[in-house]
Design a protein around this motif. Structure first.
Motif, PDB file in Angstrom:
ATOM      1  N   THR A  27     -57.025 -41.548 128.925  1.00 53.96           N
ATOM      2  CA  THR A  27     -56.905 -40.529 129.973  1.00 53.96           C
ATOM      3  C   THR A  27     -56.269 -41.047 131.264  1.00 53.96           C
ATOM      4  O   THR A  27     -56.372 -40.425 132.312  1.00 53.96           O
ATOM      5  N   SER A  28     -55.602 -42.198 131.172  1.00 55.24           N
ATOM      6  CA  SER A  28     -54.862 -42.755 132.302  1.00 55.24           C
ATOM      7  C   SER A  28     -55.766 -42.927 133.510  1.00 55.24           C
ATOM      8  O   SER A  28     -56.860 -43.474 133.396  1.00 55.24           O
ATOM      9  N   THR A  29     -55.341 -42.449 134.679  1.00 57.04           N
ATOM     10  CA  THR A  29     -56.108 -42.681 135.906  1.00 57.04           C
ATOM     11  C   THR A  29     -57.349 -41.800 136.001  1.00 57.04           C
ATOM     12  O   THR A  29     -58.228 -42.060 136.824  1.00 57.04           O
ATOM     13  N   ASN A  30     -57.431 -40.768 135.194  1.00 59.77           N
ATOM     14  CA  ASN A  30     -58.598 -39.882 135.230  1.00 59.77           C
ATOM     15  C   ASN A  30     -59.686 -40.394 134.286  1.00 59.77           C
ATOM     16  O   ASN A  30     -59.395 -41.047 133.281  1.00 59.77           O
ATOM     17  N   PRO A  31     -60.939 -40.099 134.585  1.00 63.39           N
ATOM     18  CA  PRO A  31     -62.023 -40.536 133.700  1.00 63.39           C
ATOM     19  C   PRO A  31     -62.102 -39.685 132.441  1.00 63.39           C
ATOM     20  O   PRO A  31     -61.698 -38.520 132.433  1.00 63.39           O
ATOM     21  N   ALA A  32     -62.631 -40.282 131.376  1.00 57.54           N
ATOM     22  CA  ALA A  32     -62.883 -39.531 130.143  1.00 57.54           C
ATOM     23  C   ALA A  32     -64.237 -38.839 130.290  1.00 57.54           C
ATOM     24  O   ALA A  32     -65.286 -39.425 130.044  1.00 57.54           O
ATOM     25  N   VAL A  33     -64.195 -37.587 130.723  1.00 57.19           N
ATOM     26  CA  VAL A  33     -65.401 -36.794 130.969  1.00 57.19           C
ATOM     27  C   VAL A  33     -65.672 -35.888 129.773  1.00 57.19           C
ATOM     28  O   VAL A  33     -64.736 -35.411 129.126  1.00 57.19           O
ATOM     29  N   GLY A  34     -66.932 -35.661 129.492  1.00 56.61           N
ATOM     30  CA  GLY A  34     -67.302 -34.702 128.458  1.00 56.61           C
ATOM     31  C   GLY A  34     -68.020 -33.509 129.070  1.00 56.61           C
ATOM     32  O   GLY A  34     -68.783 -33.657 130.024  1.00 56.61           O
ATOM     33  N   THR A  35     -67.746 -32.316 128.537  1.00 59.13           N
ATOM     34  CA  THR A  35     -68.409 -31.094 129.002  1.00 59.13           C
ATOM     35  C   THR A  35     -68.824 -30.261 127.796  1.00 59.13           C
ATOM     36  O   THR A  35     -68.027 -30.062 126.870  1.00 59.13           O
ATOM     37  N   LEU A  36     -70.060 -29.788 127.815  1.00 59.47           N
ATOM     38  CA  LEU A  36     -70.542 -28.855 126.798  1.00 59.47           C
ATOM     39  C   LEU A  36     -70.990 -27.575 127.488  1.00 59.47           C
ATOM     40  O   LEU A  36     -71.662 -27.621 128.525  1.00 59.47           O
ATOM     41  N   ILE A  37     -70.620 -26.430 126.914  1.00 56.06           N
ATOM     42  CA  ILE A  37     -71.118 -25.127 127.370  1.00 56.06           C
ATOM     43  C   ILE A  37     -72.200 -24.701 126.379  1.00 56.06           C
ATOM     44  O   ILE A  37     -71.948 -24.609 125.169  1.00 56.06           O
ATOM     45  N   VAL A  38     -73.409 -24.460 126.905  1.00 63.10           N
ATOM     46  CA  VAL A  38     -74.566 -24.161 126.055  1.00 63.10           C
ATOM     47  C   VAL A  38     -75.195 -22.855 126.519  1.00 63.10           C
ATOM     48  O   VAL A  38     -75.403 -22.649 127.721  1.00 63.10           O
ATOM     49  N   ARG A  39     -75.490 -21.979 125.586  1.00 58.36           N
ATOM     50  CA  ARG A  39     -76.171 -20.739 125.954  1.00 58.36           C
ATOM     51  C   ARG A  39     -77.330 -20.469 125.003  1.00 58.36           C
ATOM     52  O   ARG A  39     -77.340 -20.931 123.853  1.00 58.36           O
ATOM     53  N   ASP A  40     -78.290 -19.713 125.515  1.00 54.69           N
ATOM     54  CA  ASP A  40     -79.464 -19.349 124.728  1.00 54.69           C
ATOM     55  C   ASP A  40     -79.614 -17.834 124.804  1.00 54.69           C
ATOM     56  O   ASP A  40     -79.952 -17.276 125.848  1.00 54.69           O
ATOM     57  N   ASP A  41     -79.335 -17.155 123.693  1.00 54.44           N
ATOM     58  CA  ASP A  41     -79.449 -15.704 123.639  1.00 54.44           C
ATOM     59  C   ASP A  41     -80.742 -15.261 122.960  1.00 54.44           C
ATOM     60  O   ASP A  41     -80.843 -14.149 122.435  1.00 54.44           O
ATOM     61  N   GLY A  42     -81.741 -16.144 122.997  1.00 55.37           N
ATOM     62  CA  GLY A  42     -83.056 -15.787 122.462  1.00 55.37           C
ATOM     63  C   GLY A  42     -83.458 -16.540 121.227  1.00 55.37           C
ATOM     64  O   GLY A  42     -84.632 -16.513 120.837  1.00 55.37           O
ATOM     65  N   ASN A  43     -82.517 -17.226 120.603  1.00 51.74           N
ATOM     66  CA  ASN A  43     -82.826 -17.973 119.388  1.00 51.74           C
ATOM     67  C   ASN A  43     -82.708 -19.481 119.589  1.00 51.74           C
ATOM     68  O   ASN A  43     -82.529 -20.232 118.633  1.00 51.74           O
ATOM     69  N   ASP A 143     -72.421 -45.875 132.488  1.00 50.53           N
ATOM     70  CA  ASP A 143     -72.038 -46.895 131.516  1.00 50.53           C
ATOM     71  C   ASP A 143     -70.724 -46.496 130.849  1.00 50.53           C
ATOM     72  O   ASP A 143     -69.783 -47.293 130.747  1.00 50.53           O
ATOM     73  N   GLN A 144     -70.636 -45.262 130.417  1.00 49.01           N
ATOM     74  CA  GLN A 144     -69.432 -44.767 129.756  1.00 49.01           C
ATOM     75  C   GLN A 144     -68.253 -44.649 130.711  1.00 49.01           C
ATOM     76  O   GLN A 144     -67.093 -44.840 130.323  1.00 49.01           O
ATOM     77  N   LEU A 145     -68.523 -44.350 131.958  1.00 46.70           N
ATOM     78  CA  LEU A 145     -67.471 -44.100 132.952  1.00 46.70           C
ATOM     79  C   LEU A 145     -67.183 -45.321 133.813  1.00 46.70           C
ATOM     80  O   LEU A 145     -66.502 -45.208 134.842  1.00 46.70           O
ATOM     81  N   ALA A 146     -67.656 -46.492 133.417  1.00 47.58           N
ATOM     82  CA  ALA A 146     -67.580 -47.677 134.266  1.00 47.58           C
ATOM     83  C   ALA A 146     -66.151 -48.052 134.641  1.00 47.58           C
ATOM     84  O   ALA A 146     -65.910 -48.564 135.736  1.00 47.58           O
ATOM     85  N   GLY A 147     -65.197 -47.802 133.755  1.00 53.98           N
ATOM     86  CA  GLY A 147     -63.807 -48.110 134.090  1.00 53.98           C
ATOM     87  C   GLY A 147     -63.335 -47.300 135.284  1.00 53.98           C
ATOM     88  O   GLY A 147     -62.768 -47.844 136.250  1.00 53.98           O
ATOM     89  N   TYR A 148     -63.556 -46.006 135.234  1.00 55.76           N
ATOM     90  CA  TYR A 148     -63.163 -45.132 136.345  1.00 55.76           C
ATOM     91  C   TYR A 148     -63.933 -45.483 137.610  1.00 55.76           C
ATOM     92  O   TYR A 148     -63.365 -45.534 138.707  1.00 55.76           O
ATOM     93  N   LEU A 149     -65.232 -45.722 137.487  1.00 49.69           N
ATOM     94  CA  LEU A 149     -66.048 -46.014 138.660  1.00 49.69           C
ATOM     95  C   LEU A 149     -65.618 -47.331 139.313  1.00 49.69           C
ATOM     96  O   LEU A 149     -65.585 -47.447 140.541  1.00 49.69           O
TER      97      LEU A 149
END
Length: 370
Positions: A27-43, A143-149
């Protein structure tokens, strides 16, 4: 005591951190970030969108996850491994994108030290009425983002020192060049680790004695080979070496000083080798200045693999951020080359972060706080 919500947040943040590894080192100069979208519709909570910083650094993970989830983003929770950005670049800030997409809640892990972001991303979310929870599995994400940090805080890449040691603490046998210390499973793990870095670095002694390729040679991952860097003050790398002969396929950067061999340098350049203009100090390549230049080239993680002298130079200057030691089961004996470091003499300031076994070999990793 953890609540049910705490356990849910930890579970999905851990998944987001694992997901972010997909593009670590890409990801070059940007960090390798992870994002999850989670929803709960009752189950129960369900992942409806996934995103990781794209190869090259754009789009960011939040935008990728929102696009993946679509309308299901509205009213959902976003799990983000790094505080969403708050500054305008070529695209709007990720914090604003989350607001526009209608998320109800954002759970963040590591803090971003970039002054354009730090605290500002969360402030944008809160001002829009979004519930924000910070610092969930923050240490694991850092720990995962240590390069960017490291690039953000120390203005240089994270330096990972990897050594393979025999049972009696040796890294080789005098006069024999490269010898096998660990088994096939451990060597494959090293190749995986290479894929997650921007560059592999060795000293010229190792480059001449071992004639290594320093590429990733696992099926399906050959295209993930990072750049190869050689500390070579006098430009002595043979043009017939495996590194030079493969320079047009995988970049080779030689850190050489002006007093280097001009004729050999010209031959290496014809082979496709690139040179880093470096300074010398006490007869060696000046490492702090070299690392600063590598950071300016967009590198965030440098994997130091070769040579006791090179390892000792980085350690002596306090430039190692992570120590990765593989131990083989056999001893080498009195004709061995002693490692500059070992389990029983790790420098002050490092904490053990993981241990593992790979076949008959053991592994331990230490990390220094950024």
């Amino acid at each position: 005591m953890l609540t049910d919500q705490d356990r849910t947040d930890h579970r999905f943040m851990a998944a987001a951190i694992r997901f972010s590894r997909r593009h670590l080192g890409l990801t070059s100069t940007n960090p390798a970030v992870g994002t999850l979208i989670v929803r709960d519709d009752g189950n129960g909570p369900v992942i409806v969108g996934r995103g990781v910083t794209a190869i090259g650094g754009r789009p960011h993970a939040e935008a990728e996850a929102i696009a993946d989830a679509g309308e299901l983003t509205r009213g959902a929770t976003a799990y983000v491994t790094l505080e969403p950005c708050a500054h305008h670049g070529r695209t709007p800030p990720c914090a604003n994108a989350l607001v526009t997409a209608g998320v109800a809640r954002v759970v963040g892990a590591a803090s971003d030290p970039d002054p354009r972001v730090s605290g500002k991303g969360y402030a944008i979310l809160r001002s829009a009425g979004i519930e924000v929870r910070e610092q969930v599995l923050a240490a694991e994400a850092a720990d995962q983002l240590a390069g960017y940090l490291n690039r953000s805080v120390n203005k240089r890449p994270e330096v990972i020192l990897k050594l393979a040691l025999s049972a009696d603490g040796m890294i080789g046998r005098r006069g024999e060049g490269q010898i096998a210390i660990t088994g096939e499973i451990a060597r494959r793990q090293v190749h995986v680790m290479r894929t997650e870095t921007d560059a592999i670095l060795v000293g010229i002694g190792t480059a001449i004695a071992d004639d290594p390729e320093l590429t990733v040679r696992l099926p399906g991952l050959r295209g993930r080979s990072p750049a190869r860097i050689v500390l070579d003050r006098l430009a002595r790398l043979p043009a017939t070496s495996k590194l030079a002969r493969s320079a047009k396929d995988v970049p080779v950067l030689v850190a050489a000083c002006p007093e280097g061999d001009a004729a050999n340098r010209a031959e290496l350049e014809r082979a496709g080798v690139k040179f880093l203009a470096t300074e010398s100090f006490d007869g060696r390549v000046a490492l702090p200045e070299l690392l600063e230049d590598l950071a300016n080239r967009g590198m965030s993680r440098v994997f130091v693999e070769g040579g006791a002298d090179t390892a000792r130079a980085f350690l002596d200057e306090g430039l190692v951020d992570r120590i990765a030691l593989f131990y083989g089961p056999e001893a080498i004996g009195s004709d061995g080359i002693a490692a500059p470091i070992g389990r029983d003499h790790i420098p002050a300031g490092f904490a053990l972060v993981r241990e593992a076994r790979f076949g008959e070999d053991s592994y331990a990793e230490w990390m220094k706080e950024i």
